[in-house]
Motif scaffolding. Structure first.
Motif, mmCIF file in Angstrom:
data_model
loop_
_atom_site.group_PDB
_atom_site.id
_atom_site.type_symbol
_atom_site.label_atom_id
_atom_site.label_comp_id
_atom_site.label_asym_id
_atom_site.label_seq_id
_atom_site.Cartn_x
_atom_site.Cartn_y
_atom_site.Cartn_z
ATOM 1 N N ASP A 1 -3.469 -10.599 1.174
ATOM 2 C CA ASP A 1 -2.447 -10.164 2.130
ATOM 3 C C ASP A 1 -1.159 -10.909 1.827
ATOM 4 O O ASP A 1 -0.984 -12.066 2.216
ATOM 5 N N ASP B 1 0.571 -8.803 7.179
ATOM 6 C CA ASP B 1 0.357 -7.729 8.147
ATOM 7 C C ASP B 1 -1.121 -7.506 8.445
ATOM 8 O O ASP B 1 -1.485 -6.577 9.155
ATOM 9 N N ARG C 1 -3.433 -6.659 6.289
ATOM 10 C CA ARG C 1 -4.058 -5.725 5.354
ATOM 11 C C ARG C 1 -3.960 -6.280 3.936
ATOM 12 O O ARG C 1 -2.853 -6.623 3.482
ATOM 13 N N PRO C 2 -5.070 -6.366 3.213
ATOM 14 C CA PRO C 2 -5.005 -6.865 1.833
ATOM 15 C C PRO C 2 -4.203 -5.917 0.948
ATOM 16 O O PRO C 2 -4.389 -4.701 0.978
ATOM 17 N N ASP C 3 -3.311 -6.480 0.176
ATOM 18 C CA ASP C 3 -2.588 -5.751 -0.847
ATOM 19 C C ASP C 3 -3.278 -5.983 -2.193
ATOM 20 O O ASP C 3 -4.118 -6.870 -2.328
#
Length: 408
Positions: A381, A385, A387-389
């Motif tokens: 992340d 936010d 959510r893993p990128d």
């Protein structure tokens, strides 16, 4: 910096299958079009100590980091290690509260007579980076990992060569086995002499490893992908190491056999799966899951999710859609052969995980089909936010990209 929207397969078919719209779209940002001739490895770490994860990349002759959120490129070292640099892990080695980088170099995969080089890179009081050698006599150093393998809460450095000293191709499964070494950090980590032990020396062509509690024992195991298949090494309280075989890998393949990349995924119900590329440097995405009611020690069920996927070379597991199930991220290094309709490759692909009656089920989504000859990939992340990128580095494409995980 170029920003492009990439639609997943799920997005393109959302009207026909509304339930699949839960899967995120990804926005690609290329933060470096040419990090080097090869981007051997990528990882994340809070290099500057500002509470945000930065991106670290390794090329044949350099280690660089990209500062979040501008993604300004900074050299850590360049031309100071024996070519090629091949693997990296972030860890505070000297306990000063700042991230250090541990690096494997001298990469010559076919030279099993000369040792590679092992070192960690730390900063002095003025912030200048300095290379600290660690004495290691193993050839073909290929993967390094930090983790608690003893169950005492202390991270140790695990060094995994690809081949054993004196081994020869094309039958890399013959001859001596690979020494998997575990190093203790000494009181003075700048000393090159770190005490080590050999956890195992029976396997051949160990391509990757992960430190994780795969077996649900409450202690970490070292999960390995090798010529002989997939294994979990455990260090007992008495100090001895035991080995459990999870799967055979692809033993019918020729000339290479077994398994290559490996990562462990966890589902919302607490169960686990093991994801691999098979055989070594192969073209199959494979998942292992334990059979219900199987006795202890039984091999896990093997399932091929995708083939051909030429030269699959990156595997990661992370919950990308927030449903509690780790999804499977795969990096493909080569284009698909002619006649294969989709994906054309190379690229980055996600297999969305859902619980099934006989283990997890997966559905493939294209995140980047053609723009990334993926050598390595991780999920983290980066923007906070929740959510893993995705972060990936390319071989033939030479680039480093971030894939931002966005809501629908």
């Amino acid at each position: 910096m170029r920003i492009v929207l990439i639609a997943t397969t799920a997005f393109l078919t959302a009207l026909a299958a509304p339930a699949r719209a839960e899967f995120p779209r990804f926005q690609v940002q290329e933060i470096d079009p040419h990090v080097g001739e090869v981007c051997y490895a990528v990882t994340t770490a809070d290099v500057d100590g500002d509470g945000r994860l930065d991106v670290v990349a390794v090329s044949e002759d350099a280690v660089v980091w990209y500062q979040n959120p501008s993604w300004t490129k900074h050299d850590v070292i360049r031309g100071l290690t024996k070519r090629d640099n091949v693997c990296i892990q972030a860890h505070d080695v000297d306990g000063d509260g700042r991230i250090d980088l541990t690096l494997g170099a001298g990469w010559k995969p076919s030279d099993t007579s000369l040792a590679g080089t092992l070192q960690w890179i730390g900063r002095d009081d003025a912030g200048a980076w300095k290379v600290h050698p660690i004495k290691c006599d193993e050839p073909t150093i290929h993967r390094i990992r930090w983790g608690d393998v003893n169950g005492d809460g202390k991270a140790r450095l695990v060094v995994v060569p690809l081949q054993a000293r004196g081994s020869k191709g094309p039958n890399w499964g013959a001859g001596p086995g690979v020494n998997v070494r575990v190093y203790d950090v000494p009181a003075d980590p700048t000393s090159p002499r770190w005490e080590s032990e050999v956890a195992d020396s029976s396997l051949h062509t160990i391509h990757n490893a992960q430190i994780v509690d795969l077996l649900g024992t409450g202690r970490n195991q070292l999960v390995l992908a090798a010529w002989e298949g997939v294994f979990a090494l455990s260090r007992g309280e008495g100090g001895g190491w035991t080995r459990v075989k999870i799967g055979e890998g692809d033993q019918a393949a020729s000339p290479f056999k077994g398994a290559s990349e490996v990562k462990v995924g966890r589902l919302a119900d607490g169960s686990r799966y093991v994801a691999t590329i098979e055989p070594w440097h192969g073209n199959q995405t494979v998942v292992y899951s334990p059979a219900k009611g199987a006795p202890d020690g039984a091999l896990w069920n093997r399932r091929v999710l995708a083939a051909p996927m030429p030269w699959g070379h990156a595997v990661w597991c992370a919950d990308l859609d927030g449903d509690g199930d780790d999804d499977l991220i795969i990096g493909q290094r080569d284009p698909s052969p002619q006649g294969v309709e989709a994906p054309r490759g190379p690229g980055v692909f996600v297999f969305e995980a859902k619980p099934g009656e006989h283990g997890p089920e997966f559905e493939r989504h294209a995140v980047d089909d053609g723009g990334m000859a993926c050598e390595d990939a991780v999920a983290a992340d980066l923007d906070g936010d929740g959510r893993p990128d995705l972060i990936a580095g390319g071989r033939a494409t030479h680039n480093v990209r971030i894939y931002w995980n966005r809501d629908r």
